[in-house]
Design a protein around this motif. Sequence first.
Motif, PDB file in Angstrom:
ATOM      1  N   GLN A 108       0.836  -1.197   0.000  1.00 56.22           N
ATOM      2  CA  GLN A 108       0.000   0.000   0.000  1.00 56.22           C
ATOM      3  C   GLN A 108       0.874   1.252   0.000  1.00 56.22           C
ATOM      4  O   GLN A 108       1.826   1.353   0.776  1.00 56.22           O
ATOM      5  CB  GLN A 108      -0.925   0.034   1.229  1.00 56.22           C
ATOM      6  CG  GLN A 108      -1.758   1.293   1.301  1.00 56.22           C
ATOM      7  CD  GLN A 108      -2.741   1.323   2.455  1.00 56.22           C
ATOM      8  OE1 GLN A 108      -3.680   2.095   2.457  1.00 56.22           O
ATOM      9  NE2 GLN A 108      -2.529   0.480   3.455  1.00 56.22           N
ATOM     10  N   SER A 117      -4.219  -1.916  -2.600  1.00 57.06           N
ATOM     11  CA  SER A 117      -3.016  -2.613  -2.156  1.00 57.06           C
ATOM     12  C   SER A 117      -2.783  -3.823  -3.054  1.00 57.06           C
ATOM     13  O   SER A 117      -3.737  -4.483  -3.478  1.00 57.06           O
ATOM     14  CB  SER A 117      -3.158  -3.084  -0.702  1.00 57.06           C
ATOM     15  OG  SER A 117      -2.027  -3.847  -0.306  1.00 57.06           O
ATOM     16  N   SER A 167       5.308  -2.552  -3.705  1.00 55.32           N
ATOM     17  CA  SER A 167       4.030  -1.942  -4.067  1.00 55.32           C
ATOM     18  C   SER A 167       3.830  -1.644  -5.548  1.00 55.32           C
ATOM     19  O   SER A 167       2.879  -0.943  -5.899  1.00 55.32           O
ATOM     20  CB  SER A 167       3.845  -0.638  -3.273  1.00 55.32           C
ATOM     21  OG  SER A 167       4.878   0.285  -3.582  1.00 55.32           O
ATOM     22  N   VAL A 183      -6.554  -0.700   4.611  1.00 57.24           N
ATOM     23  CA  VAL A 183      -6.270  -0.062   3.322  1.00 57.24           C
ATOM     24  C   VAL A 183      -7.129   1.185   3.226  1.00 57.24           C
ATOM     25  O   VAL A 183      -8.358   1.113   3.345  1.00 57.24           O
ATOM     26  CB  VAL A 183      -6.566  -1.018   2.151  1.00 57.24           C
ATOM     27  CG1 VAL A 183      -6.280  -0.315   0.815  1.00 57.24           C
ATOM     28  CG2 VAL A 183      -5.720  -2.285   2.265  1.00 57.24           C
TER      29      VAL A 183
END
Length: 375
Positions: free
Chosen positions: A146, A290, A171, A284
């Motif tokens: 994230q 994410s 990520s 999140v």
Amino acid sequence: MPDAESSGFLMAIEFIDLKAQYARLRDPIRARIDAVLEHGQYIMGPEVGELEARLAEYVGVRHCIAVASGTDALLIAMMALGIGYGDEVITTPFTFIATGEMIALLGAKPVFVDIDPHTYNLDPALIESAITSRTRAIMPVSLYGQCAEFDAIDAIAVRHGLPVVEDACQSLGATYKQGRQSCSLSTIGCTSFFPSKPLGGYGDGGACFTDDDALATRMRQIRVHGQDRRYHHPLVGVNGRLDTLQAAILLAKLDVLPDELEARDRIGARYTRLLRGHVGVPHVEPYNTSVYAQYTVEVENRERVQAKLKERGVPTAVHYPVPLNLQPAFSWLNQPTGRFLVAERAACRVMSLPMHPYLDEGDQDFVVKALLEAL
């Protein structure tokens, strides 16, 4: 036929199932590898340039510079920014050691700032008080898949005239506010192609991303020993090139990345539905997606829970058990226990569960049931 549990059979759950992915991609991967073996350009072959162009388009930036590892990406990014002896770089203590390690390797000082207790990412509210006359950059980590809170971080950086380097080694593919891609959110974004990453090769690899033409030129030179043309070296650099074979493998995997990220999102959301109220589940932000590089929960008595899960054939991992401020390698910073309370508490409680795009609901149900019983 009795099920696995009633028969006493030990389930074999993969923490990350690279074999299932290869079974799906065997033919395109082999075709890509064979093409490299045919042309024989194993260093900086055409697949490297193809990968860079496709990744730059995917992320939405002008430049992608493929490099030898995610660690090299961080190093090369900071070298391009001129960070060196006596400088300070603000970052998080709750990350893999490479983040702080590359700062120290350049003779600079990592200045740790505590994390947000919900996302585990750098807390922007704490950054400004850590800035000094020696600060040369801010390096947030987009942990567990994230993105960090870049609007706030970038605003602070602009006020103080500082570049921001996103450690996006976990990520790539994640989005932030209005669908902006990780690696496009700062001065330079850095990612990793380690095999277990959402886009992973069959060895080490990484990339740097930027819209800054001058920085892109410097990073391209630095990755080949500071060279701008053969045997002419305006900069001191490193051997940071991505192997052509790894680029070929990544190109085959890039074709299915959107499908795999959709599966990761679905599996992560299902874990959260099944586990909410029993353990601390990932938070999140509503404006983020994410890629769940890890699906990480918080539990009490972690070692006992891990042992019980291991008995049932469920592998777990801890990312990360010791924050950087408490690592022996950074003892020279003189930052004792209790300095970063949120990071230190998380390090004692976090535990990652099996997560990959090929985790079916039956295996996921088994993991969840085993965890709830272990609690």
